[in-house]
Design a protein around this motif. Sequence first.
Motif, PDB file in Angstrom:
ATOM      1  N   UNK A 168     -66.697 107.845  -6.862  1.00  0.00           N
ATOM      2  CA  UNK A 168     -65.787 108.959  -7.164  1.00  0.00           C
ATOM      3  C   UNK A 168     -64.340 108.525  -7.025  1.00  0.00           C
ATOM      4  N   UNK A 169     -63.537 108.899  -7.999  1.00  0.00           N
ATOM      5  CA  UNK A 169     -62.090 108.798  -7.914  1.00  0.00           C
ATOM      6  C   UNK A 169     -61.530 110.221  -7.915  1.00  0.00           C
ATOM      7  N   UNK A 170     -60.555 110.467  -7.090  1.00  0.00           N
ATOM      8  CA  UNK A 170     -59.934 111.785  -7.071  1.00  0.00           C
ATOM      9  C   UNK A 170     -58.446 111.659  -6.780  1.00  0.00           C
ATOM     10  N   UNK A 171     -57.651 112.356  -7.554  1.00  0.00           N
ATOM     11  CA  UNK A 171     -56.209 112.464  -7.329  1.00  0.00           C
ATOM     12  C   UNK A 171     -55.879 113.913  -7.010  1.00  0.00           C
ATOM     13  N   UNK A 172     -55.058 114.114  -6.003  1.00  0.00           N
ATOM     14  CA  UNK A 172     -54.632 115.454  -5.585  1.00  0.00           C
ATOM     15  C   UNK A 172     -53.114 115.470  -5.541  1.00  0.00           C
TER      16      UNK A 172
ATOM     17  N   UNK B  49     -57.960 116.088  -9.863  1.00  0.00           N
ATOM     18  CA  UNK B  49     -58.443 115.335 -11.020  1.00  0.00           C
ATOM     19  C   UNK B  49     -59.501 114.353 -10.527  1.00  0.00           C
ATOM     20  N   UNK B  50     -60.747 114.563 -10.975  1.00  0.00           N
ATOM     21  CA  UNK B  50     -61.898 113.820 -10.463  1.00  0.00           C
ATOM     22  C   UNK B  50     -62.528 113.023 -11.592  1.00  0.00           C
ATOM     23  N   UNK B  51     -63.000 111.840 -11.239  1.00  0.00           N
ATOM     24  CA  UNK B  51     -63.750 111.016 -12.177  1.00  0.00           C
ATOM     25  C   UNK B  51     -64.984 110.480 -11.461  1.00  0.00           C
ATOM     26  N   UNK B  52     -66.185 110.752 -11.999  1.00  0.00           N
ATOM     27  CA  UNK B  52     -67.449 110.315 -11.409  1.00  0.00           C
ATOM     28  C   UNK B  52     -68.018 109.172 -12.236  1.00  0.00           C
ATOM     29  N   UNK B  53     -68.443 108.103 -11.558  1.00  0.00           N
ATOM     30  CA  UNK B  53     -69.018 106.948 -12.230  1.00  0.00           C
ATOM     31  C   UNK B  53     -70.316 106.534 -11.546  1.00  0.00           C
ATOM     32  N   UNK B  54     -71.191 105.854 -12.305  1.00  0.00           N
ATOM     33  CA  UNK B  54     -72.344 105.214 -11.699  1.00  0.00           C
ATOM     34  C   UNK B  54     -71.864 104.054 -10.832  1.00  0.00           C
TER      35      UNK B  54
ATOM     36  N   UNK C 115     -76.702 107.546  -9.902  1.00  0.00           N
ATOM     37  CA  UNK C 115     -76.928 108.973 -10.087  1.00  0.00           C
ATOM     38  C   UNK C 115     -77.368 109.291 -11.518  1.00  0.00           C
ATOM     39  N   UNK C 116     -76.840 108.540 -12.488  1.00  0.00           N
ATOM     40  CA  UNK C 116     -77.210 108.788 -13.877  1.00  0.00           C
ATOM     41  C   UNK C 116     -78.642 108.403 -14.207  1.00  0.00           C
ATOM     42  N   UNK C 117     -79.260 107.554 -13.375  1.00  0.00           N
ATOM     43  CA  UNK C 117     -80.642 107.138 -13.620  1.00  0.00           C
ATOM     44  C   UNK C 117     -81.645 108.197 -13.170  1.00  0.00           C
ATOM     45  N   UNK C 118     -81.270 109.059 -12.214  1.00  0.00           N
ATOM     46  CA  UNK C 118     -82.205 110.047 -11.672  1.00  0.00           C
ATOM     47  C   UNK C 118     -81.829 111.482 -12.002  1.00  0.00           C
TER      48      UNK C 118
ATOM     49  N   UNK D  89     -69.221 115.758 -17.373  1.00  0.00           N
ATOM     50  CA  UNK D  89     -67.779 115.744 -17.581  1.00  0.00           C
ATOM     51  C   UNK D  89     -67.090 116.316 -16.368  1.00  0.00           C
ATOM     52  N   UNK D  90     -65.891 115.825 -16.097  1.00  0.00           N
ATOM     53  CA  UNK D  90     -65.117 116.295 -14.942  1.00  0.00           C
ATOM     54  C   UNK D  90     -63.742 116.751 -15.426  1.00  0.00           C
ATOM     55  N   UNK D  91     -63.577 118.061 -15.635  1.00  0.00           N
ATOM     56  CA  UNK D  91     -62.279 118.565 -16.109  1.00  0.00           C
ATOM     57  C   UNK D  91     -61.258 118.569 -14.979  1.00  0.00           C
TER      58      UNK D  91
END
Length: 460
Positions: A173-177, A202-207, A216-219, A230-232
């Motif tokens: 996870x990346x997050x900017x506040x 602003x969040x970005x989720x990656x495997x 997480x994307x595999x299960x 998507x992460x708006x």
Amino acid sequence: MRWSFLIVLLLSAMTLAAQESQLGADFRGEGDRFHESCSQGFKGIGGCIEMLLTDHPLHIAAGSIAPQNGFGAGMAFVTHYTPNENWRLSWDVDAIGSSNASWRAGAYMKIIHTPPQKITITTTTTGPPAKSKLAVRQYTVFNVYAQGIQLNKIYYFGEGPNTTPARQSVFAEEQAIVGGSGIVPVWRKFNLALYGEINGRFVNINNSTGQGYPTIGALYNNLTAPGLATQPGFAQFGEGIRLKPTFFGDHFQLDYKFTFQQFAASSSTYSFRRWTGDFGHVFPLYGKTPPGPREFNGPDQCAQTVGGKCPPISFSRNRSGAIGLRLLMTESIADRGSVVPFYFQPTLGGSDIDGNSLLPSYQDYRFRAPNLLLLRESFEHSLWGPIGFDFFADQGKVALSRGNTNFDNLDHSFAAGFTVRAGGLPEVYFLFSWGGNSTSHNIVYMDPALLGGSPRPSLY
């Protein structure tokens, strides 16, 4: 996330430009203190470590980043400006990185209202001396901050109280506040204050690969992990009250907080609201409790008073201890057709993403859902100098619906260990926890803020 670094650098440059003469004197003073403390060999090692980790304007920043993401180290820069007797401005900029390439960088500004106190002297001819009314000083404090963080290992077991370890996955996870908050005292007798905040998230989720677990994307998909697709961006607002009265000569203390938050996403599918009630009850055994966060400090500051110094490391044998009872509840409300993104849901188990130990005998992030309930009974006592003993018992659960946020079928956990509170150094604790389906967990944690420093913005 690169832009978050630019914000940090820009705020640092502005600070340097505005405070050049003051900084020169501050750096000279720090150099003198370094020479005095760190040139005495083994005899001065304690003072040298204390200065390197707490002094200003520059010191080493250290602390745990988030569970499973290791211990981080870097640098912190702190300075201040006092335009008049009514206001004080302080800046706090830091950046740390860990061995698994996780990092956090942030810039935090405090605007503190410091009007002079009116001191009156009352004399009495009979009876006990009048009680001082200067024991507690509350300040109006406004915060402005920008923070970026990257965490490369966070566990996800699915939503709800009935998930199993067999479905363990991992994500990054990346997050900017970017935002601000404020706390304004309104009733001194009961230490009642109003709280407000406004943030852009602003969040970005990656495997996350190579972590020993499926990604997480595999299960999971967007139905079993809402928000995975998507992460708006979010505009997040919050309002609340804080109540901290004391009774019976400080032998009974309340710490009540109630907040209501609104998460408005650029896609209404992920917009939701959340309320949190945190009700703490503390019974100091000797009329004294360990120091807690102070609103006027940044995360890398540990002053005991506005403009004051950090407390020295003490090896006093003065006893301190407390019994505590706590109730924590949080519930989320999403309109029809909307969901609460999994990355903004609270968790129980081990420690949460902010580093709070909750049901610590379970794996980190073990239970996750939009709603949560926790009960805690605790006991702590000083042992020798900065070392103390800590024991607590947790009972809690998460729930997919608000109707199930009740006291039925609570999971339980026990923990015991040692704490180290040395001057203004970050608090460190070593815990062994057990319970909950015969699970156990060892936790070693260093607070990412100095002792007495205010916490950073929550990540959920």
